[in-house]
Scaffold this active site. Structure first.
Site, PDB file in Angstrom:
ATOM      1  N   TYR A 111     -15.143  -1.854   8.689  1.00 50.71           N
ATOM      2  CA  TYR A 111     -13.749  -1.442   8.890  1.00 50.71           C
ATOM      3  C   TYR A 111     -13.312  -1.815  10.317  1.00 50.71           C
ATOM      4  CZ  TYR A 111      -9.809   1.896   9.131  1.00 50.71           C
ATOM      5  OH  TYR A 111      -8.579   2.509   9.269  1.00 50.71           O
TER       6      TYR A 111
ATOM      7  N   LYS B 260     -10.545  -4.380  11.709  1.00 48.96           N
ATOM      8  CA  LYS B 260      -9.410  -3.905  12.513  1.00 48.96           C
ATOM      9  C   LYS B 260      -9.280  -4.689  13.821  1.00 48.96           C
ATOM     10  CE  LYS B 260      -7.504  -0.981   9.805  1.00 48.96           C
ATOM     11  NZ  LYS B 260      -6.192  -1.320   9.226  1.00 48.96           N
TER      12      LYS B 260
ATOM     13  N   LEU C 271       1.529   3.503  -2.095  1.00 49.55           N
ATOM     14  CA  LEU C 271       1.072   4.740  -2.743  1.00 49.55           C
ATOM     15  C   LEU C 271      -0.072   5.412  -1.980  1.00 49.55           C
ATOM     16  CD1 LEU C 271       1.169   3.591  -6.476  1.00 49.55           C
ATOM     17  CD2 LEU C 271       2.892   4.823  -5.176  1.00 49.55           C
ATOM     18  N   GLY C 272      -0.429   4.861  -0.842  1.00 46.82           N
ATOM     19  CA  GLY C 272      -1.507   5.436  -0.039  1.00 46.82           C
ATOM     20  C   GLY C 272      -1.014   6.617   0.794  1.00 46.82           C
TER      21      GLY C 272
ATOM     22  N   ASP D 243       2.582  -1.658  -4.365  1.00 47.22           N
ATOM     23  CA  ASP D 243       1.182  -1.246  -4.366  1.00 47.22           C
ATOM     24  C   ASP D 243       0.525  -1.958  -5.540  1.00 47.22           C
ATOM     25  OD1 ASP D 243      -0.342   1.410  -2.989  1.00 47.22           O
ATOM     26  OD2 ASP D 243      -1.269   0.618  -4.797  1.00 47.22           O
ATOM     27  N   ILE D 244      -0.791  -2.015  -5.513  1.00 46.44           N
ATOM     28  CA  ILE D 244      -1.485  -2.711  -6.604  1.00 46.44           C
ATOM     29  C   ILE D 244      -1.336  -1.931  -7.922  1.00 46.44           C
ATOM     30  CG2 ILE D 244      -3.769  -1.680  -6.223  1.00 46.44           C
ATOM     31  CD1 ILE D 244      -4.820  -4.666  -6.630  1.00 46.44           C
TER      32      ILE D 244
ATOM     33  N   GLY E 288       0.833  -1.216   0.000  1.00 50.87           N
ATOM     34  CA  GLY E 288       0.000   0.000   0.000  1.00 50.87           C
ATOM     35  C   GLY E 288       0.859   1.253   0.000  1.00 50.87           C
TER      36      GLY E 288
HETATM   37  C1  AKB Z   1     -10.686   6.521   8.639  1.00 46.29           C
HETATM   38  O1  AKB Z   1     -11.271   7.585   8.862  1.00 46.29           O
HETATM   39  O2  AKB Z   1     -11.219   5.523   8.162  1.00 46.29           O
HETATM   40  C2  AKB Z   1      -9.225   6.431   9.036  1.00 46.29           C
HETATM   41  C3  AKB Z   1      -9.076   5.887  10.416  1.00 46.29           C
HETATM   42  C4  AKB Z   1      -9.296   6.747  11.585  1.00 46.29           C
HETATM   43  O3  AKB Z   1      -8.767   4.748  10.564  1.00 46.29           O
HETATM   44  N1  AKB Z   1      -8.597   7.704   8.907  1.00 46.29           N
END
Ligand code: AKB
Length: 316
Positions: A142, A146, A10-11, A34-35, A8
């Site tokens: 997300y 995580k 280029l992120g 990166d992809i 990742g």
């Molecule tokens: C997002 O907003 O998704 C990120 C984070 C806080 O993990 N910046």
């Protein structure tokens, strides 16, 4: 000397982390991946670049083996707002990429870093000064990925002895590469819009607090944690780190000190607002401070001064 592979690259984080790592460990010792096929750009940055799809376990292993990598920094992931739009893709990419990277680290005995996030917390988590160890029942895909990632990293350390390390990043603010698809992105956009249009329409409500950090502090956190004494790392995966907690109104006030005509309006996006409300207002970084000496140099006012100066130079 380390041999580091970054996914990742280029992120938002990778674009600044790779040059910083190269300045410390040598250009040829940091392999950016990166992809995207952007070999030409990266070769002009005087260091190796390879395109890599992190969902391809064999390619990742082969690349790490051929470059004789001893450290993997795995950054490739979808951020919170994008993940909410396509939860299955987010699960597959965030977890599939992570498990491939951990497997490679296990096979090749690499040190390993991957970032978690304040998104790993949820509405049942204490909202103020969120402790290092607390309730984690996130309500976003997300966040689910995580928390699962934090646990998976713990598992690879405990079961296989992989030297996994990680932090829970807050919203990261930088002037080099824009973030993509996060809930905290407003805190970057606001500076661009203030300088270019003197006006910003904010999708997060005025009084919503979230933790934030300037990119130089985030890069230092990664490097310090990776260099930290392993004997002292009790909470090795996913340390709370933060520089300050702020609401959109705080950014407006700081920017108006330099651009008095700057105007801000609010057009709240219900999806990103709901995500923000499920996250802490402020987190407690004491464990990171005690176990590997984390500290942040930039508060909101120092960050604002630097952001406006750097972006001002960029826009001429
Ligand atoms: C997002 O907003 O998704 C990120 C984070 C806080 O993990 N910046």
């Amino acid at each position: 000397m380390k041999r580091i592979l970054v996914t990742g690259a280029l992120g938002q984080i990778g674009s600044e982390l790779v040059p910083k790592l190269r300045s410390i460990y040598g250009n040829s010792n940091v392999i950016a991946t990166d992809i995207k096929q952007e070999k030409q750009y990266w070769q002009s940055q005087s260091g190796p670049y390879e395109s890599l799809d992190v969902s391809n376990a064999q390619s990742m292993y082969n690349l790490c083996k051929s470059f004789q990598v001893d450290t993997i920094i795995h950054l490739a992931a979808l951020l919170s707002a994008t993940a909410e739009k396509n939860p299955l893709l987010a699960w597959n990419l965030n977890m599939g990429g992570l498990v491939n990277a951990l497997e490679t680290a296990k096979e090749l005995k690499c040190q390993f870093f991957t970032p978690s996030s304040i998104g790993a917390f949820g509405p049942l988590t204490p909202k103020e000064k969120t402790p290092q160890v607390t309730i984690q029942r996130p309500t976003t895909m997300y966040g689910v990925s995580k928390v699962s990632g934090e646990l998976l990293c713990d598992y690879y350390y405990l079961k296989f002895g992989v030297d996994t390390r990680g932090v829970r990043f807050p919203g990261l603010i930088s002037y080099v590469a824009p973030p993509g698809g996060g809930t905290t992105d407003y805190a970057v956009e606001i500076y661009y819009e203030a300088l270019q249009r003197n006006n910003y329409s904010c999708y997060i409500a005025a009084n919503t607090y979230m933790d934030m950090m300037y990119m130089p502090d985030a890069l230092n956190a990664i490097i310090h944690l990776m260099e930290g004494d392993p004997a002292k790392l009790i909470h090795r995966n996913a340390y709370n780190v933060t520089a300050f907690s702020a609401q959109p109104e705080d950014f407006r006030r700081e920017i108006q000190k330099y651009l008095p005509n700057f105007k801000m309006e609010y057009k709240v996006d219900p999806i990103r607002q709901a995500i923000a409300e499920s996250w802490p207002n402020s987190i407690d970084p004491t464990a990171a401070e005690q176990e590997w000496g984390f500290s942040a140099n930039y508060n909101l006012s120092k960050l604002t001064q630097d952001m406006l100066e750097r972006l001002g130079q960029k826009f001429g």
